[in-house]
Scaffold this motif. Structure first.
Motif, short mmCIF file in Angstrom:
data_model
loop_
_atom_site.label_atom_id
_atom_site.label_comp_id
_atom_site.label_asym_id
_atom_site.label_seq_id
_atom_site.Cartn_x
_atom_site.Cartn_y
_atom_site.Cartn_z
N ALA A 43 0.83 -1.28 0.05
CA ALA A 43 -0.11 0.02 -0.02
C ALA A 43 0.88 1.16 0.14
O ALA A 43 1.73 1.38 0.70
CB ALA A 43 -0.98 0.14 1.21
N PRO A 44 0.81 2.03 -1.09
CA PRO A 44 1.40 3.36 -1.04
C PRO A 44 0.98 4.40 0.03
O PRO A 44 -0.18 4.34 0.45
CB PRO A 44 1.32 3.90 -2.38
N THR A 45 1.78 5.62 0.29
CA THR A 45 1.08 6.45 1.20
C THR A 45 -0.31 7.10 0.49
O THR A 45 -0.80 7.31 1.49
CB THR A 45 2.32 7.48 1.31
N THR A 46 -0.26 7.17 -0.65
CA THR A 46 -1.26 7.68 -1.34
C THR A 46 -1.90 6.53 -1.93
O THR A 46 -1.37 6.01 -2.91
CB THR A 46 -0.77 8.82 -2.34
N ALA A 47 -3.30 6.30 -1.63
CA ALA A 47 -3.94 5.27 -2.12
C ALA A 47 -4.25 5.45 -3.44
O ALA A 47 -4.78 6.70 -4.16
CB ALA A 47 -5.31 5.01 -1.41
N THR A 48 -4.10 4.27 -4.60
CA THR A 48 -4.17 4.44 -5.99
C THR A 48 -5.77 4.53 -5.96
O THR A 48 -6.47 3.59 -5.57
CB THR A 48 -3.49 3.31 -6.66
N ARG A 49 -6.39 5.31 -6.72
CA ARG A 49 -7.79 5.37 -7.15
C ARG A 49 -8.02 4.50 -8.44
O ARG A 49 -7.38 4.84 -9.58
CB ARG A 49 -8.04 6.99 -7.36
N VAL A 50 -8.92 3.51 -8.25
CA VAL A 50 -9.12 2.71 -9.36
C VAL A 50 -10.78 2.68 -9.67
O VAL A 50 -11.49 3.10 -9.01
CB VAL A 50 -8.89 0.96 -9.20
N TRP A 51 -10.90 2.24 -10.94
CA TRP A 51 -12.39 2.45 -11.35
C TRP A 51 -12.98 0.82 -11.24
O TRP A 51 -12.38 -0.09 -11.88
CB TRP A 51 -12.40 2.73 -12.79
N SER A 56 -18.58 -6.83 -13.73
CA SER A 56 -17.94 -7.83 -14.05
C SER A 56 -16.99 -8.20 -12.77
O SER A 56 -16.08 -8.96 -12.86
CB SER A 56 -17.03 -7.53 -15.16
N HIS A 57 -16.98 -7.11 -11.90
CA HIS A 57 -15.96 -7.23 -10.74
C HIS A 57 -14.63 -7.01 -11.19
O HIS A 57 -13.72 -7.74 -10.48
CB HIS A 57 -16.36 -8.35 -9.67
N VAL A 58 -14.15 -6.43 -11.96
CA VAL A 58 -12.86 -6.10 -12.57
C VAL A 58 -12.70 -4.60 -12.33
O VAL A 58 -13.42 -3.85 -12.50
CB VAL A 58 -12.73 -6.48 -14.08
N TYR A 59 -11.30 -4.56 -11.64
CA TYR A 59 -11.07 -2.96 -11.72
C TYR A 59 -9.80 -2.58 -12.58
O TYR A 59 -9.06 -3.62 -12.93
CB TYR A 59 -10.80 -2.78 -10.17
N HIS A 60 -9.94 -1.50 -13.05
CA HIS A 60 -8.94 -0.63 -13.99
C HIS A 60 -8.20 0.53 -13.25
O HIS A 60 -8.85 1.09 -12.62
CB HIS A 60 -9.74 -0.08 -15.18
N CYS A 61 -6.90 0.66 -13.76
CA CYS A 61 -6.07 1.54 -13.24
C CYS A 61 -6.04 2.83 -13.99
O CYS A 61 -6.66 2.76 -15.12
CB CYS A 61 -4.50 0.80 -13.39
N PRO A 62 -5.75 3.79 -13.69
CA PRO A 62 -5.87 5.32 -14.18
C PRO A 62 -4.80 5.17 -15.35
O PRO A 62 -3.69 4.45 -15.49
CB PRO A 62 -5.16 6.16 -13.17
N GLY A 63 -5.33 5.78 -16.49
CA GLY A 63 -4.75 5.91 -17.63
C GLY A 63 -5.06 4.64 -18.70
O GLY A 63 -4.42 4.72 -19.58
N THR A 64 -5.55 3.56 -18.08
CA THR A 64 -5.95 2.60 -19.09
C THR A 64 -7.19 2.69 -19.83
O THR A 64 -8.12 3.65 -19.33
CB THR A 64 -6.15 1.24 -18.17
N ARG A 65 -7.47 2.13 -20.61
CA ARG A 65 -8.96 2.28 -21.62
C ARG A 65 -10.10 2.51 -21.08
O ARG A 65 -10.81 3.14 -21.43
CB ARG A 65 -8.72 1.20 -22.60
N TYR A 66 -10.20 1.28 -19.99
CA TYR A 66 -11.71 1.43 -19.54
C TYR A 66 -11.66 2.05 -17.94
O TYR A 66 -12.72 2.04 -17.48
CB TYR A 66 -12.07 0.06 -19.35
N ALA A 92 -3.15 -7.45 -13.78
CA ALA A 92 -1.95 -6.41 -13.69
C ALA A 92 -2.36 -5.56 -12.40
O ALA A 92 -3.21 -4.71 -12.67
CB ALA A 92 -1.61 -5.63 -14.98
N ARG A 93 -1.56 -5.42 -11.55
CA ARG A 93 -2.26 -4.55 -10.29
C ARG A 93 -1.31 -3.05 -10.86
O ARG A 93 -0.74 -2.97 -11.79
CB ARG A 93 -0.99 -5.04 -9.26
N CYS A 94 -2.19 -2.06 -10.27
CA CYS A 94 -1.85 -0.74 -10.73
C CYS A 94 -0.41 -0.24 -10.12
O CYS A 94 0.19 0.57 -10.88
CB CYS A 94 -2.66 0.23 -9.88
N ASN A 95 -0.15 -0.87 -9.11
CA ASN A 95 1.27 -0.40 -8.42
C ASN A 95 2.46 -1.08 -8.98
O ASN A 95 2.82 -1.75 -9.36
CB ASN A 95 1.53 -0.77 -7.08
#
Length: 95
Positions: A43-51, A56-66, A92-95
């Motif tokens: 866990a980073p000091t600032t949490a990564t905000r995902v969509w 589908s219960h799939v999450y997407h990282c910032p900057g990705t297509r969806y 693929a995890r975001c971090n």
């Protein structure tokens, strides 16, 4: 989908091993635990905000297509997404 339904659709068990509902549930729980543990360790000091695509219960990282682009979904931290049973897109995890 049950094993019977999968077989009717032409799927076969991996390595010829069938599983009982208890084994399948235990496997899912183990994967959720592993993802949750790795999310809390990394866990980073600032949490990564995902969509999270709530359909589908799939999450997407910032900057990705969806990211923020699916019909149904919500924003959350990556740790929260993993803890609530969602999985990363393409593994693929975001971090």
């Amino acid at each position: 989908m049950t094993e019977r339904e999968a077989a009717q659709h032409g799927y076969r068990a991996a390595y010829g091993r069938t599983c009982t509902p208890g084994e399948a549930a235990a496997g899912r729980q183990q994967v959720i635990q592993q993802l949750t543990q790795s999310a809390t360790r990394a866990a980073p000091t600032t949490a990564t905000r995902v969509w999270i695509n709530t359909g589908s219960h799939v999450y997407h990282c910032p900057g990705t297509r969806y990211y923020g682009a699916t019909k149904q979904g919500r924003y959350a931290s990556e740790a929260e997404a993993v803890a609530s049973g969602n999985r990363p897109a393409h593994g693929a995890r975001c971090n």
